[in-house]
Design an enzyme around this catalytic site. Structure first.
Site, PDB file in Angstrom:
ATOM      1  N   ASP A  59       0.854  -1.197   0.000  1.00 37.20           N
ATOM      2  CA  ASP A  59       0.000   0.000   0.000  1.00 37.20           C
ATOM      3  C   ASP A  59       0.888   1.244   0.000  1.00 37.20           C
ATOM      4  O   ASP A  59       0.951   1.994   0.957  1.00 37.20           O
ATOM      5  CB  ASP A  59      -0.909  -0.047   1.236  1.00 37.20           C
ATOM      6  CG  ASP A  59      -2.095   0.881   1.129  1.00 37.20           C
ATOM      7  OD1 ASP A  59      -2.284   1.505   0.066  1.00 37.20           O
ATOM      8  OD2 ASP A  59      -2.846   0.975   2.118  1.00 37.20           O
ATOM      9  N   THR A 118     -11.063   5.945   2.894  1.00 37.59           N
ATOM     10  CA  THR A 118     -12.221   5.640   3.754  1.00 37.59           C
ATOM     11  C   THR A 118     -12.255   6.516   5.002  1.00 37.59           C
ATOM     12  O   THR A 118     -13.246   6.522   5.726  1.00 37.59           O
ATOM     13  CB  THR A 118     -12.197   4.148   4.162  1.00 37.59           C
ATOM     14  OG1 THR A 118     -10.859   3.780   4.480  1.00 37.59           O
ATOM     15  CG2 THR A 118     -12.688   3.277   3.042  1.00 37.59           C
TER      16      THR A 118
HETATM   17  O1  C5P Z   1      -6.862  -0.607  11.087  1.00 39.31           O
HETATM   18  P1  C5P Z   1      -7.759  -0.488   9.890  1.00 39.31           P
HETATM   19  O2  C5P Z   1      -8.624  -1.701   9.662  1.00 39.31           O
HETATM   20  O3  C5P Z   1      -8.534   0.818   9.882  1.00 39.31           O
HETATM   21  O4  C5P Z   1      -6.729  -0.449   8.686  1.00 39.31           O
HETATM   22  C1  C5P Z   1      -7.111  -0.127   7.372  1.00 39.31           C
HETATM   23  C2  C5P Z   1      -5.898  -0.148   6.485  1.00 39.31           C
HETATM   24  O5  C5P Z   1      -6.297   0.162   5.161  1.00 39.31           O
HETATM   25  C3  C5P Z   1      -4.816   0.849   6.859  1.00 39.31           C
HETATM   26  O6  C5P Z   1      -3.571   0.205   6.613  1.00 39.31           O
HETATM   27  C4  C5P Z   1      -5.016   2.002   5.895  1.00 39.31           C
HETATM   28  O7  C5P Z   1      -3.795   2.635   5.554  1.00 39.31           O
HETATM   29  C5  C5P Z   1      -5.595   1.304   4.669  1.00 39.31           C
HETATM   30  N1  C5P Z   1      -6.468   2.099   3.799  1.00 39.31           N
HETATM   31  C6  C5P Z   1      -7.610   2.729   4.240  1.00 39.31           C
HETATM   32  N2  C5P Z   1      -8.377   3.453   3.366  1.00 39.31           N
HETATM   33  C7  C5P Z   1      -8.045   3.523   2.069  1.00 39.31           C
HETATM   34  C8  C5P Z   1      -6.890   2.873   1.614  1.00 39.31           C
HETATM   35  C9  C5P Z   1      -6.125   2.148   2.508  1.00 39.31           C
HETATM   36  O8  C5P Z   1      -7.945   2.640   5.421  1.00 39.31           O
HETATM   37  N3  C5P Z   1      -8.832   4.141   1.214  1.00 39.31           N
END
Ligand code: C5P
Length: 236
Positions: A59, A118
């Site tokens: 990512d 998100t």
């Molecule tokens: O801890 P959590 O479930 O919130 O982690 C979500 C992961 O997804 C994190 O690593 C964050 O950087 C990633 N992410 C996100 N929203 C996006 C893209 C990536 O939360 N649109």
């Protein structure tokens, strides 16, 4: 890949990330290496995590001029990334350059374009001059990403139907996954794992609900069981 669960290994050291990965490996389908681990330890973490036997989602959220993104994506592909993220707002030439770069680095890897984070809602979008609604924005960025060869997009669960109607072939990858009643943390647009699957999500990125649980293996197993009752642990 059998399980749609992608565990976000958001840790400051390879030792912690590897230990978490080993703990939950039997219940998930892939591992996500994000900015914290990449910046703390460098891209050498990618082959190490890939060595555990599941695909690695890097990512990196690349967003720069096309040539720079092309070369960075190639380097990540060479190191064994199965997916690399770029910000879709970098535009079609940048996404296309990323696709060409990863193809040059690996024959099996693909690009995922991040649409609207998100953690961002429409009020936040307005403060940086981006017009909503989120759904429309995600749909247009998805169509753009598909037109230049991205394998998928990252969006919240609420936007999955808009992704699929913009470009049916795109993988819809959804972070912001939370069990009913659990803390959203810094996420603004959240949904349960079941709701994500029902909406048509292909990969569910799950971090803190697993990795900050007192028993990460049990948390991963419980989510896997909810998604596919009675199915044996996935193998790649
Ligand atoms: O801890 P959590 O479930 O919130 O982690 C979500 C992961 O997804 C994190 O690593 C964050 O950087 C990633 N992410 C996100 N929203 C996006 C893209 C990536 O939360 N649109």
């Amino acid at each position: 890949m059998v399980s749609p669960i992608v565990v976000a290994l958001d840790f400051p050291s390879l030792a912690e990330a590897s230990s978490m990965a080993r703990m939950v490996k039997a219940h998930v389908g892939a591992f996500k290496v994000g900015l914290e681990l990449l910046w703390a330890e460098g891209p050498g973490v990618i082959p190490t995590i890939a060595g555990l036997g599941l695909p690695v989602f890097v990512d990196a959220k690349l967003h720069d001029i096309p040539n720079t993104v092309n070369r960075a994506a190639r380097e990540l592909g060479v190191r064994g990334a199965r997916w690399v993220t770029v910000h879709a707002t970098g535009g079609s030439a940048m996404i296309e350059a990323a696709v060409a770069g990863i193809d040059a680095g690996s024959s099996e890897a693909g690009i995922l374009a991040v649409t609207v984070l998100t953690s961002i809602d429409e009020a936040t979008m307005a403060t940086v001059g981006i017009q909503g609604p989120v759904n429309r924005r995600v749909a247009s960025l998805s169509a753009l990403a598909a037109s230049v060869g991205a394998e998928g997009v990252v969006c919240s669960v609420a936007e999955v139907p808009f992704v699929k109607s913009a470009a049916r072939e795109l993988l819809a990858v959804t972070p912001g996954i939370r069990a009913t009643g659990s803390a959203p943390d810094d996420q603004a647009r959240v949904a349960t794992p079941e709701a994500a699957m029902a909406a048509g999500a292909d990969l569910l990125v799950i971090g803190r609900p697993i990795t900050r649980s007192p028993d990460p293996e049990a948390a991963a197993a419980a989510i896997a069981e909810e998604l596919a009752p009675g199915r044996s642990p996935p193998t790649q």
